[in-house]
Design a protein around this motif. Structure first.
Motif, PDB file in Angstrom:
ATOM      1  N   VAL A 282       1.189  -4.404  -8.728  1.00 47.64           N
ATOM      2  CA  VAL A 282       1.302  -3.944 -10.124  1.00 47.64           C
ATOM      3  C   VAL A 282       3.008  -3.510 -10.250  1.00 47.64           C
ATOM      4  CG1 VAL A 282       1.365  -1.919 -11.483  1.00 47.64           C
ATOM      5  CG2 VAL A 282      -0.721  -2.769 -10.415  1.00 47.64           C
TER       6      VAL A 282
ATOM      7  N   ASP B 186      -5.876  -8.485 -15.496  1.00 49.57           N
ATOM      8  CA  ASP B 186      -5.734  -7.460 -16.069  1.00 49.57           C
ATOM      9  C   ASP B 186      -5.541  -7.771 -17.627  1.00 49.57           C
ATOM     10  OD1 ASP B 186      -5.823  -5.790 -13.958  1.00 49.57           O
ATOM     11  OD2 ASP B 186      -3.379  -5.405 -13.919  1.00 49.57           O
TER      12      ASP B 186
ATOM     13  N   ARG C  19       2.921   3.957 -14.614  1.00 45.42           N
ATOM     14  CA  ARG C  19       2.494   2.506 -15.515  1.00 45.42           C
ATOM     15  C   ARG C  19       2.121   2.697 -17.127  1.00 45.42           C
ATOM     16  NH1 ARG C  19      -2.175  -1.741 -13.780  1.00 45.42           N
ATOM     17  NH2 ARG C  19      -1.229  -3.614 -14.545  1.00 45.42           N
TER      18      ARG C  19
ATOM     19  N   PHE D  38      -2.036   4.253 -14.060  1.00 48.54           N
ATOM     20  CA  PHE D  38      -2.330   3.764 -12.759  1.00 48.54           C
ATOM     21  C   PHE D  38      -2.324   4.934 -11.840  1.00 48.54           C
ATOM     22  CE2 PHE D  38      -1.401   2.479  -8.442  1.00 48.54           C
ATOM     23  CZ  PHE D  38      -2.122   1.281  -8.559  1.00 48.54           C
TER      24      PHE D  38
ATOM     25  N   SER E  75      -7.052  -3.274 -12.694  1.00 48.88           N
ATOM     26  CA  SER E  75      -6.152  -3.065 -11.152  1.00 48.88           C
ATOM     27  C   SER E  75      -6.265  -1.354 -11.462  1.00 48.88           C
ATOM     28  CB  SER E  75      -4.781  -3.378 -11.021  1.00 48.88           C
ATOM     29  OG  SER E  75      -4.230  -3.128 -12.408  1.00 48.88           O
TER      30      SER E  75
END
Length: 233
Positions: free
Chosen positions: A42, A53, A129, A146, A201
């Motif tokens: 990521v 993603d 994120r 995330f 993810s």
């Protein structure tokens, strides 16, 4: 000493406790590998992960915009795994366990679910994120992306429910309860991707982190119970 007493003493022995602690450490180390890999991918914006993603985001969002019933179902599933929903379940479950005078188990319920939420918030802040951006968003969620809080809470929450409920379930119903729990965890994670508030993810990382936290807490409380049992003998 009876055979049962010898078995209990052996199970609660420092050597056996040490073995179990070592096994838990191995499990947590193994769980850390996929989580750290996902985090690395990521942060580095690894091409294949970005493709997965973004492809899931765009494909599911397009489908959702064309199917209002699908959106309604996803909203219901997503809401079932929200923070307020799990707070209510956690408090109710802890109260039920307390009524049965199982104080240690009640603490396990509270610490595992509350701790999972705190851990998720810490990781979210550290990674920072942004959430997926789409045209015509179906939900407006605050905070970072995330890992997915709903997905992590589902792993911890349903795991706790299984720890409490399974000892009282027999026969085929044990498999039914396990299957329902697994399907709900998967459905909640999927709903967050389908509603375009998380990437694939994010959900995968939440599953790994939630499982590692659940294993750690179950092991801590198991050792605590065995230590007190040994001291009382």
């Amino acid at each position: 000493m009876t055979l049962r007493s010898r078995l209990d003493a052996s199970w609660a022995s420092p050597r056996q406790t040490g073995v179990r602690v070592a096994l838990v450490a191995v499990v947590l180390a193994v769980a850390a590998v996929p989580f750290l890999l996902l985090l690395l991918f990521v942060e580095s914006r690894w091409g294949p992960l970005l493709e997965l993603d973004n492809g899931a985001r765009d494909g599911l969002h397009s489908y959702a915009l064309a199917h209002p019933t699908f959106v309604t179902i996803m909203r219901v599933i997503s809401n079932s795994g929200s923070g307020p929903a799990w707070m209510g379940v956690t408090i109710a479950l802890a109260l039920v366990v307390l009524v049965r005078r199982q104080i240690r188990l009640a603490l396990f319920v509270l610490v595992t679910n509350a701790g999972s939420s705190l851990l998720n918030g810490f990781v979210k802040t550290a990674v920072n994120r942004a959430r997926p951006v789409v045209n015509h968003p179906l939900l407006h969620e605050p905070g970072m992306s995330f890992p997915s809080g709903h997905a992590q809470a589902a792993v911890a929450g349903y795991g706790v429910l299984l720890f409490v409920v399974l000892p009282y379930v027999r026969g085929v119903w044990r498999r039914v309860v396990l299957l329902v729990a697994v399907l709900m965890v998967l459905a909640i994670g999927f709903s967050r991707i389908a509603l375009a508030v998380h990437y694939v993810s994010d959900v995968l990382a939440a599953y790994v982190l939630g499982l590692a936290w659940l294993v750690a807490m179950a092991s801590v409380f198991h050792v605590w119970r065995r230590t007190e049992t040994r001291a009382a003998q």
